[in-house]
Design an enzyme around this catalytic site. Structure first.
Site, PDB file in Angstrom:
ATOM      1  N   HIS A 251      69.794  31.233  36.154  1.00 16.67           N
ATOM      2  CA  HIS A 251      70.845  29.928  35.592  1.00 16.67           C
ATOM      3  C   HIS A 251      70.642  28.943  36.884  1.00 16.67           C
ATOM      4  O   HIS A 251      71.455  28.301  37.496  1.00 16.67           O
ATOM      5  CB  HIS A 251      72.362  30.047  35.455  1.00 16.67           C
ATOM      6  CG  HIS A 251      72.980  30.737  36.802  1.00 16.67           C
ATOM      7  ND1 HIS A 251      73.959  31.636  36.781  1.00 16.67           N
ATOM      8  CD2 HIS A 251      72.791  30.123  38.124  1.00 16.67           C
ATOM      9  CE1 HIS A 251      74.234  32.055  37.847  1.00 16.67           C
ATOM     10  NE2 HIS A 251      73.639  31.238  38.867  1.00 16.67           N
TER      11      HIS A 251
ATOM     12  N   HIS B 174      80.456  28.574  40.742  1.00 19.83           N
ATOM     13  CA  HIS B 174      79.929  28.094  42.122  1.00 19.83           C
ATOM     14  C   HIS B 174      80.764  26.890  42.594  1.00 19.83           C
ATOM     15  O   HIS B 174      80.380  26.080  43.446  1.00 19.83           O
ATOM     16  CB  HIS B 174      78.388  27.455  41.968  1.00 19.83           C
ATOM     17  CG  HIS B 174      77.519  28.346  41.285  1.00 19.83           C
ATOM     18  ND1 HIS B 174      77.691  28.769  39.762  1.00 19.83           N
ATOM     19  CD2 HIS B 174      76.363  29.269  41.702  1.00 19.83           C
ATOM     20  CE1 HIS B 174      76.534  29.935  39.661  1.00 19.83           C
ATOM     21  NE2 HIS B 174      75.784  29.970  40.660  1.00 19.83           N
TER      22      HIS B 174
ATOM     23  N   HIS C 294      67.522  35.754  45.035  1.00 20.19           N
ATOM     24  CA  HIS C 294      67.198  34.228  45.747  1.00 20.19           C
ATOM     25  C   HIS C 294      68.255  34.303  46.791  1.00 20.19           C
ATOM     26  O   HIS C 294      69.367  35.072  46.851  1.00 20.19           O
ATOM     27  CB  HIS C 294      67.567  33.224  44.759  1.00 20.19           C
ATOM     28  CG  HIS C 294      68.560  33.058  43.882  1.00 20.19           C
ATOM     29  ND1 HIS C 294      69.317  34.056  43.125  1.00 20.19           N
ATOM     30  CD2 HIS C 294      69.402  31.766  43.682  1.00 20.19           C
ATOM     31  CE1 HIS C 294      70.475  33.675  42.522  1.00 20.19           C
ATOM     32  NE2 HIS C 294      70.435  32.447  42.727  1.00 20.19           N
TER      33      HIS C 294
ATOM     34  N   GLU D 218      74.075  37.756  42.281  1.00 19.36           N
ATOM     35  CA  GLU D 218      74.612  37.442  41.010  1.00 19.36           C
ATOM     36  C   GLU D 218      73.999  38.376  40.027  1.00 19.36           C
ATOM     37  O   GLU D 218      74.421  38.338  38.718  1.00 19.36           O
ATOM     38  CB  GLU D 218      74.067  35.885  40.663  1.00 19.36           C
ATOM     39  CG  GLU D 218      74.544  34.706  41.436  1.00 19.36           C
ATOM     40  CD  GLU D 218      74.117  33.764  41.309  1.00 19.36           C
ATOM     41  OE1 GLU D 218      74.604  32.566  41.664  1.00 19.36           O
ATOM     42  OE2 GLU D 218      72.922  33.598  40.424  1.00 19.36           O
TER      43      GLU D 218
END
Ligand code: DHB
Ligand code: FE
Length: 279
Positions: free
Chosen positions: A12, A59, A192, A239
């Site tokens: 995302h 977030h 990431h 995530e």
């Protein structure tokens, strides 16, 4: 009884919002990413689920570091997207399914989970962009039930706990009296890291093993602590807990209908899976 029809897991990255706004889907940088969604959209247009349970991590748009629930479930009539400061357009609100949301919350509490219930809830790029990728005309036909899992402030829930959450959400949906069909969606990952000494870190062998494990040995990732998962996948790669919860929310025999993996999109190893379940 409501029926779970499958699960979709995707990355995302905010830059996707910019690419959609600029119509860059066929640009050489973006094409391998956007092309991955074609078979998933085809499946959605055939199966036409009524409801999407969306496992995602906020977030800082709806929850900030001052108040950080481990698990939160939306019970709102609609979920608005808002400016997060990435410079991407905000997307249309998503309709909620309040009655089923409350049933899920009640069922989770009965099973000794303690989610925060949210009758108002803004959703960030972790919800809006996957929905825009899956239903690009921005007329999302499903009612959403957002399930937020904290991945931004320690302590994070363990992989084992997220797996159990997914299983409990599945039991909640399956005990709903309505005849809705429900797709499970999980957004985030794969590997990431956006900041710190390892900024830009990507771990392809780990990502591919993780994706394989969801079909062959779904509890594989639960052997690791969240610290070990951060080490393997990056501070934001954690995530992947959303993928785990989504997989755990698929009852019966699970098979993979489609997968895509592309490095990089922005700083992220972008993954996509479509899983279907029998039973
Ligand atoms: C990026 C990835 C994310 O998962 C996110 O939430 C924000 C940014 C990125 O790679 O740019
Ligand atoms: Fe993210």
């Amino acid at each position: 009884m409501a029926r779970i029809v499958g699960g979709i897991t995707t990355s995302h990255v905010p830059a996707i919002g910019g690419a959609i706004a600029k119509g860059l889907q066929n640009d050489p940088y973006w094409k391998p990413f956007f092309d991955g969604f074609v078979p998933v959209r085809q499946w959605l247009s055939e199966v036409k689920p009524d409801v999407a349970v969306v496992f995602y991590n906020d977030h800082g748009l709806n929850f900030f570091l001052d108040k950080m629930p481990t698990f939160a479930v939306g019970a709102a009539p609609e979920y608005r997207n808002a400016d997060e400061g990435w410079g991407i357009p905000t997307l249309a609100p998503l309709a909620g399914h309040q009655a089923l949301s409350w049933h899920v919350i009640e069922s989770l509490v009965n099973e000794e989970f303690d989610p925060v219930s949210c009758q108002e809830m803004l959703v960030d790029h972790a919800v809006s962009l996957p929905m825009a990728l899956l239903w690009p005309d921005q007329k999302c036909p499903v009612k959403a039930i957002p399930v937020c899992i904290n991945t931004v402030q320690a302590p994070l829930p363990s992989a084992k706990r997220c797996f159990k959450l997914g299983q409990a959400v599945a039991r909640a949906v399956q005990s709903w009296q309505g005849d809705e069909t429900v797709v499970m969606i999980g957004t985030g990952g794969l590997s990431h890291q956006l900041d710190g000494e390892r900024a830009g870190f990507i771990n392809k062998p780990f990502d591919l093993e993780f994706m394989r494990s969801l079909i062959e040995n779904p509890m594989w990732a639960t052997q690791y602590s969240t610290y070990e998962l951060v080490e393997k996948s990056g501070t934001q790669g954690i995530e992947l807990l959303m993928w785990l919860a989504t997989r755990a929310a698929l009852p019966g025999q699970v098979t993979q209908l489609h997968t895509n993996y592309h490095i990089p999109i922005s700083n992220t190893a972008a993954g996509l899976m479509l899983m279907v379940n029998q039973g």
